[in-house]
Design an enzyme around this catalytic site. Structure first.
Site, PDB file in Angstrom:
ATOM      1  N   ALA A 319       7.737  -4.648   6.771  1.00 19.08           N
ATOM      2  CA  ALA A 319       8.493  -3.562   6.134  1.00 19.08           C
ATOM      3  C   ALA A 319       8.825  -2.454   7.130  1.00 19.08           C
ATOM      4  CB  ALA A 319       7.686  -2.997   4.971  1.00 19.08           C
ATOM      5  N   HIS A 320       7.831  -2.075   7.971  1.00 18.88           N
ATOM      6  CA  HIS A 320       8.072  -0.940   8.874  1.00 18.88           C
ATOM      7  C   HIS A 320       9.065  -1.284   9.973  1.00 18.88           C
ATOM      8  CE1 HIS A 320       4.187  -2.913   9.700  1.00 18.88           C
ATOM      9  NE2 HIS A 320       4.470  -2.803  10.972  1.00 18.88           N
ATOM     10  N   HIS A 443     -15.615  14.145  16.835  1.00 16.50           N
ATOM     11  CA  HIS A 443     -16.874  13.468  16.525  1.00 16.50           C
ATOM     12  C   HIS A 443     -17.405  13.986  15.198  1.00 16.50           C
ATOM     13  CE1 HIS A 443     -20.798  11.649  17.074  1.00 16.50           C
ATOM     14  NE2 HIS A 443     -21.336  12.806  16.708  1.00 16.50           N
TER      15      HIS A 443
END
Ligand code: NAI
Length: 464
Positions: A319-320, A443
């Site tokens: 799709a992309h 982090h």
């Protein structure tokens, strides 16, 4: 009465077609889209990406509640499946999305020409009894399920991906033909909901085209989850009977046949371009040997004013990829320019863990004779993955041995589909593994595994 005329008529309202139309309209082109389905959005929104993700999300929660909550000290009892409500969730997600596209059409003043579109002549599109004229015609009709010779899909017992999204009860034994993206995603859904799942694959590996090391690791994880794989095996027949389906399978290289019984069979052996009934022969649009429409770098066919994008042309059926082509084509039609680097289109399999990739595989680099370095880092050594109890998998970065430029990234692990985005962006900018390694990663995040894999390219990971 004179025909209604447009600057652009797009045939097909899937992610390629509807995005192309929106961008064309944004740029001031008078645009219409022909779509015969009752809802906009094509395969992706109606019977593909979106409904499958609704079922993947719901079934993942169901499995977690039944099997994994307890590991984290959450005691639940009486977890039950209400399949009808789960299907209702899926249908609502689909309806909300497809109505969203209708809203975007109205907002951008795009006409939806309801019905089947045929190219009657250059610059002419026929929909039912009406003929419309257009300066530019864009074919964005997508793809359809590839059939398997001798096996009849009835969408009840022998289903395609469409039927596998609509089963009324959980099969006791689901046999999946094809260990590709659809087989693994939908096999995962029904396994989580309680089916025994056997995947039959013609080749000696799962997910052809994907980095082999990642594919093998993923297969081991799926096996641990309970899926059985029969590789190097072909299905020679599958017959729907009163109580299920009788299959005959045999080694791909030939040999002794055996029978296999399932109560449902999913045929997931690929998709093919959907080009029939468009009148392409009549106007003389050239096709390649694989039934795809031939286009140049500007998405032009051999016939002036006729263009094609998405699954009907070469490249991955994603799709992309179709969306990006749609945007660029619309911009070109409005006098701008654009370019897609097909090497940098990511692929994602939405199982758990997810599998994601961009760029070259190790096999492709070897075949091309490119000297490369490998950096790998496991999720097991990442604090956030441990906190999530999601430690399966690893990130693998392939970089050019001389220049350190990142050539490919392959991930099997939690949220791989999201993690790959930073790698695609890095590669778009021509990054080296050192660039990724020197970029500050928050982090504790799963993205630190990407950073550590980049450090590992130079043999200096910190946490292993
Ligand atoms: P696929 O091409 O991914 O996999 C088909 C598999 O079937 C391959 O492993 C192939 O070797 C095997 N196969 C072919 N003939 C066979 C036979 N006779 N017996 C046994 N195995 C056989 O195709 P799939 O899964 O049907 O998906 C179709 C398309 O839809 C793909 O292009 C995929 O990219 C797209 N898609 C993408 C998704 C995503 O991006 N997450 C999700 C679903 C589909």
């Amino acid at each position: 009465m004179s025909e209604k005329s447009y600057d652009v008529i797009v045939i097909g309202a899937g992610p390629g077609g509807y995005v192309c139309a929106i961008r064309a309209a944004q740029l001031g082109l008078k645009t219409a889209v022909v779509e015969k389905r009752a809802a906009l959005g094509g395969t992706c929104l109606n019977v593909g990406c979106i409904p499958s993700k609704a079922l993947l999300s719901a079934s993942e929660k169901y499995e977690a509640a039944g099997h994994h909550f307890a590991e984290m000290g959450i005691k639940v009892s009486g977890v039950k499946l209400d399949l009808a409500t789960m299907m209702g969730h899926k249908s609502k997600v689909v309806a909300d999305n497809t109505k969203g596209i209708e809203f975007l059409f109205k907002k951008n003043k795009i006409d939806w020409l309801k019905g089947e579109g045929t190219i009657a002549a250059t610059g002419k599109v026929q929909v039912g009894a009406e003929t419309y004229s257009a300066k530019h015609i864009v074919i964005a009709t997508g793809s359809e399920v590839s059939p398997l010779p001798g096996i009849t899909i009835d969408e009840k017992k022998i289903v395609s991906s469409t039927g596998a999204l609509e089963l009324e009860k959980v099969p006791d034994h689901l046999v999946v033909i094809g260990a590709g993206v659809i087989g693994l995603e939908l096999g995962t859904v029904w396994r989580r909901l309680g089916a025994k799942v056997t995947v039959i694959e013609y080749l000696d590996r799962v997910m052809p085209g994907m980095d082999l090391e990642v594919a093998k690791a993923a297969q081991r994880i799926f096996e641990k989850q309970g899926i059985t794989f029969r590789l190097s095996t072909k299905v020679t027949s599958a017959k729907a009977e009163k109580n299920g389906v009788a299959l005959t399978i045999e080694p791909a290289a030939g040999g002794k046949a055996e029978t296999l019984a399932g109560d449902c069979v999913l045929v997931a052996v690929g998709r093919r371009p959907h080009t029939d009934k468009l009148g392409l022969d009549k106007v003389g649009v050239a096709m390649d040997k694989r039934g795809r429409i031939e286009t140049n770098a500007h998405f032009e066919t051999n016939i002036k004013g006729i263009y094609a994008i998405g699954d009907v042309i070469a490249g991955p059926m994603l799709a992309h990829k179709a969306e990006d082509e749609g945007v660029i084509l619309a911009e070109m039609l409005a006098g701008q320019s654009g370019h897609i680097d097909y090497n940098l289109i990511p692929g994602v399999v939405y199982t758990w863990p997810e599998i994601a990739n961009v760029g070259q595989t190790e096999e492709q680099l070897k075949e091309a004779g490119t000297a490369y370095k490998v950096g790998k880092f496991p999720f097991m050594a990442n604090g956030r993955a441990r906190a999530m109890a999601a430690t399966d998998g690893f990130v693998k970065i392939l970089a050019d041995a001389k220049t350190d430029k990142v050539l490919g990234v392959h991930i099997v692990g939690p949220e791989a589909g999201t993690l790959i985005a930073e790698c695609v962006l890095a590669m778009e900018f021509g990054a080296s593994s050192e660039d990724i390694a020197r970029t500050c990663h928050a982090h504790p995040t799963l993205n630190e595994v990407v950073k550590e894999a980049a450090l590992a390219v130079d043999g200096r990971p910190l946490h292993i």
